[in-house]
Design a protein around this motif. Structure first.
Motif, PDB file in Angstrom:
ATOM      1  N   VAL A 116       0.750  -1.411   0.038  1.00  0.00           N
ATOM      2  CA  VAL A 116      -0.020  -0.098  -0.100  1.00  0.00           C
ATOM      3  C   VAL A 116       0.774   1.318  -0.085  1.00  0.00           C
ATOM      4  N   ILE A 117       0.212   2.407  -0.538  1.00  0.00           N
ATOM      5  CA  ILE A 117       0.933   3.713  -0.469  1.00  0.00           C
ATOM      6  C   ILE A 117       0.233   4.352   0.825  1.00  0.00           C
ATOM      7  N   PRO A 118       1.090   4.537   2.245  1.00  0.00           N
ATOM      8  CA  PRO A 118       0.385   5.033   3.327  1.00  0.00           C
ATOM      9  C   PRO A 118       0.041   6.531   3.200  1.00  0.00           C
ATOM     10  N   ILE A 119      -0.704   6.947   4.154  1.00  0.00           N
ATOM     11  CA  ILE A 119      -0.617   8.211   4.118  1.00  0.00           C
ATOM     12  C   ILE A 119       0.660   8.976   4.671  1.00  0.00           C
ATOM     13  N   ASP A 120       1.047  10.271   3.989  1.00  0.00           N
ATOM     14  CA  ASP A 120       2.007  10.866   4.397  1.00  0.00           C
ATOM     15  C   ASP A 120       2.052  12.322   4.230  1.00  0.00           C
ATOM     16  N   THR A 121       2.104  12.933   5.137  1.00  0.00           N
ATOM     17  CA  THR A 121       1.942  14.310   5.319  1.00  0.00           C
ATOM     18  C   THR A 121       3.011  15.127   4.418  1.00  0.00           C
ATOM     19  N   LYS A 122       3.982  14.590   4.598  1.00  0.00           N
ATOM     20  CA  LYS A 122       5.242  15.186   3.930  1.00  0.00           C
ATOM     21  C   LYS A 122       5.321  15.247   2.306  1.00  0.00           C
ATOM     22  N   PHE A 123       4.198  14.630   1.904  1.00  0.00           N
ATOM     23  CA  PHE A 123       3.839  14.735   0.441  1.00  0.00           C
ATOM     24  C   PHE A 123       3.338  16.078   0.205  1.00  0.00           C
ATOM     25  N   ARG A 124       2.522  16.672   1.271  1.00  0.00           N
ATOM     26  CA  ARG A 124       1.834  18.084   0.873  1.00  0.00           C
ATOM     27  C   ARG A 124       3.024  18.884   0.985  1.00  0.00           C
ATOM     28  N   ASP A 125       4.144  18.932   1.849  1.00  0.00           N
ATOM     29  CA  ASP A 125       5.067  19.753   1.825  1.00  0.00           C
ATOM     30  C   ASP A 125       5.918  19.712   0.730  1.00  0.00           C
ATOM     31  N   PHE A 173      12.365  15.944  -2.453  1.00  0.00           N
ATOM     32  CA  PHE A 173      12.350  16.774  -1.220  1.00  0.00           C
ATOM     33  C   PHE A 173      12.342  15.937   0.071  1.00  0.00           C
ATOM     34  N   VAL A 174      11.944  14.792   0.111  1.00  0.00           N
ATOM     35  CA  VAL A 174      11.896  13.866   1.175  1.00  0.00           C
ATOM     36  C   VAL A 174      12.057  12.558   0.755  1.00  0.00           C
ATOM     37  N   PRO A 175      13.400  12.399   0.310  1.00  0.00           N
ATOM     38  CA  PRO A 175      13.705  10.957  -0.060  1.00  0.00           C
ATOM     39  C   PRO A 175      13.682   9.726   0.934  1.00  0.00           C
ATOM     40  N   LYS A 176      13.800   9.978   2.263  1.00  0.00           N
ATOM     41  CA  LYS A 176      13.590   9.176   3.243  1.00  0.00           C
ATOM     42  C   LYS A 176      12.145   9.036   3.896  1.00  0.00           C
ATOM     43  N   SER A 177      11.199   9.423   3.371  1.00  0.00           N
ATOM     44  CA  SER A 177       9.811   9.500   3.798  1.00  0.00           C
ATOM     45  C   SER A 177       9.334   8.037   3.742  1.00  0.00           C
ATOM     46  N   ARG A 178       8.362   7.734   4.355  1.00  0.00           N
ATOM     47  CA  ARG A 178       7.688   6.338   4.343  1.00  0.00           C
ATOM     48  C   ARG A 178       6.900   6.184   2.953  1.00  0.00           C
ATOM     49  N   VAL A 223       7.556   7.900   0.179  1.00  0.00           N
ATOM     50  CA  VAL A 223       8.570   7.501  -1.014  1.00  0.00           C
ATOM     51  C   VAL A 223       9.067   6.202  -1.203  1.00  0.00           C
ATOM     52  N   PHE A 224       9.370   5.576   0.236  1.00  0.00           N
ATOM     53  CA  PHE A 224       9.742   4.271   0.234  1.00  0.00           C
ATOM     54  C   PHE A 224       8.846   3.334  -0.287  1.00  0.00           C
ATOM     55  N   ALA A 225       7.553   3.526  -0.097  1.00  0.00           N
ATOM     56  CA  ALA A 225       6.531   2.660  -0.490  1.00  0.00           C
ATOM     57  C   ALA A 225       6.430   2.722  -2.134  1.00  0.00           C
ATOM     58  N   TYR A 226       6.528   4.007  -2.655  1.00  0.00           N
ATOM     59  CA  TYR A 226       6.671   4.390  -4.071  1.00  0.00           C
ATOM     60  C   TYR A 226       7.723   3.517  -4.807  1.00  0.00           C
ATOM     61  N   ASN A 227       8.767   3.634  -4.100  1.00  0.00           N
ATOM     62  CA  ASN A 227      10.025   2.818  -4.649  1.00  0.00           C
ATOM     63  C   ASN A 227       9.678   1.359  -4.413  1.00  0.00           C
ATOM     64  N   THR A 228       9.169   0.780  -3.760  1.00  0.00           N
ATOM     65  CA  THR A 228       8.594  -0.645  -3.719  1.00  0.00           C
ATOM     66  C   THR A 228       7.709  -0.847  -4.893  1.00  0.00           C
ATOM     67  N   LEU A 229       6.887   0.055  -5.230  1.00  0.00           N
ATOM     68  CA  LEU A 229       5.866  -0.175  -6.251  1.00  0.00           C
ATOM     69  C   LEU A 229       6.613   0.022  -7.369  1.00  0.00           C
ATOM     70  N   LEU A 230       7.601   0.936  -7.641  1.00  0.00           N
ATOM     71  CA  LEU A 230       8.374   0.972  -8.844  1.00  0.00           C
ATOM     72  C   LEU A 230       9.168  -0.315  -9.307  1.00  0.00           C
ATOM     73  N   THR A 231       9.511  -0.915  -8.233  1.00  0.00           N
ATOM     74  CA  THR A 231      10.598  -2.139  -8.581  1.00  0.00           C
ATOM     75  C   THR A 231       9.266  -3.248  -8.931  1.00  0.00           C
TER      76      THR A 231
END
Length: 259
Positions: free
Chosen positions: A215-224, A235-240, A242-250
């Motif tokens: 899943v892609i979790p709610i991440d308020t840093k995406f709004r920033d 902008f927030v490379p280590k956010s949860r 971005v981690f989820a989207y990296n997993t999706l991309l793989t």
């Protein structure tokens, strides 16, 4: 060139966020990436600080010019994103008039596909952000792609929107030889709420292997990141998120386009 269309007939489910984040991650991996905004509201275009109404050329010109536009002219329509390997083909509010003015014109549903064929050696990946309504723009985006990515917010009203999206794809398939490969992406998942948990279970039960297993979790840093007009992987490379989207991309890169 691999083309992914990000579509859903319900708004607010994370289409633009998915387009921007996956595009930026692909660019960071060294791929040449083009993001296309086919939504007249221009969320993708404005995300990168581009004022659609100040542009002389946009994706609208591709639809109006049709087969007469050249690959060089298409490339000249691109706007830089501010990061290497990532370009934007911006939208225009004039796209909102396209169904009324040109919707019944012969061959209108394949214009974007034919335009992309003219620049297929210039990009490795193309991601198309769609408006949340069925029409000539979504038809073009679906006809042009190898895979449809369907972000679905994990709440029950969004599941109803997904049902309409699947029905639209089935209707289009009945009048076209094209079979649409698609992946459903659960977004805005909040494990603290029963609503998210129940919606995710219902999604998996109904669509099974068509649903990405994570899943892609709610991440308020995406709004920033959006406020800063900077893709989340920058902008927030280590956010949860971005981690989820990296997993999706793989996961997506392991899929053959036709699967």
């Amino acid at each position: 060139m691999v083309v992914w269309t990000i579509a859903n007939q319900k708004g607010g489910v994370g289409k633009t966020t998915t387009t921007v984040t996956l595009g930026a991650l692909l660019a960071q991996r060294g791929h040449r990436v083009l993001l296309i905004d086919t939504d007249p509201h221009g969320s993708l275009t404005y995300y990168f600080g581009i004022d659609a109404e100040e542009l002389e050329v946009s994706v609208y010109d591709i639809f109006i010019r049709g087969k007469d536009i050249t690959g060089e002219e298409i490339l000249q329509s691109m706007c830089p994103s501010g990061m290497p390997n990532l370009d934007i083909l911006p939208t225009s509010m004039a796209l909102a008039t396209l169904d009324r003015s040109h919707g019944q014109q012969g061959g209108m549903g394949l214009i974007l596909k034919k335009a992309l064929q003219k620049i297929e050696n210039d990009y490795d990946y193309v991601l198309i952000d769609c408006p949340p309504v069925i029409g000539v723009l979504m038809v073009n985006a679906m006809a042009a792609c190898d895979r449809i990515l369907i972000p679905v917010q994990t709440e029950f009203l969004a599941l109803k929107g997904l049902d309409r999206m699947i029905a639209t794809m089935q209707l289009m398939h009945s009048s076209s030889p094209q079979d649409y490969a698609f992946t459903i992406i659960p977004t805005m998942y909040d494990k603290r709420t029963k609503a998210s948990l129940d919606a995710y279970k219902a999604l998996k039960a109904q669509y099974q292997d068509r649903v990405w297993s994570a899943v892609i979790p709610i991440d308020t840093k995406f709004r920033d990141a959006s406020l800063a007009q900077t893709p989340p992987p920058v902008f927030v490379p280590k956010s949860r998120g971005v981690f989820a989207y990296n997993t999706l991309l793989t996961y997506l890169l392991q899929l053959a386009p036709e699967n």
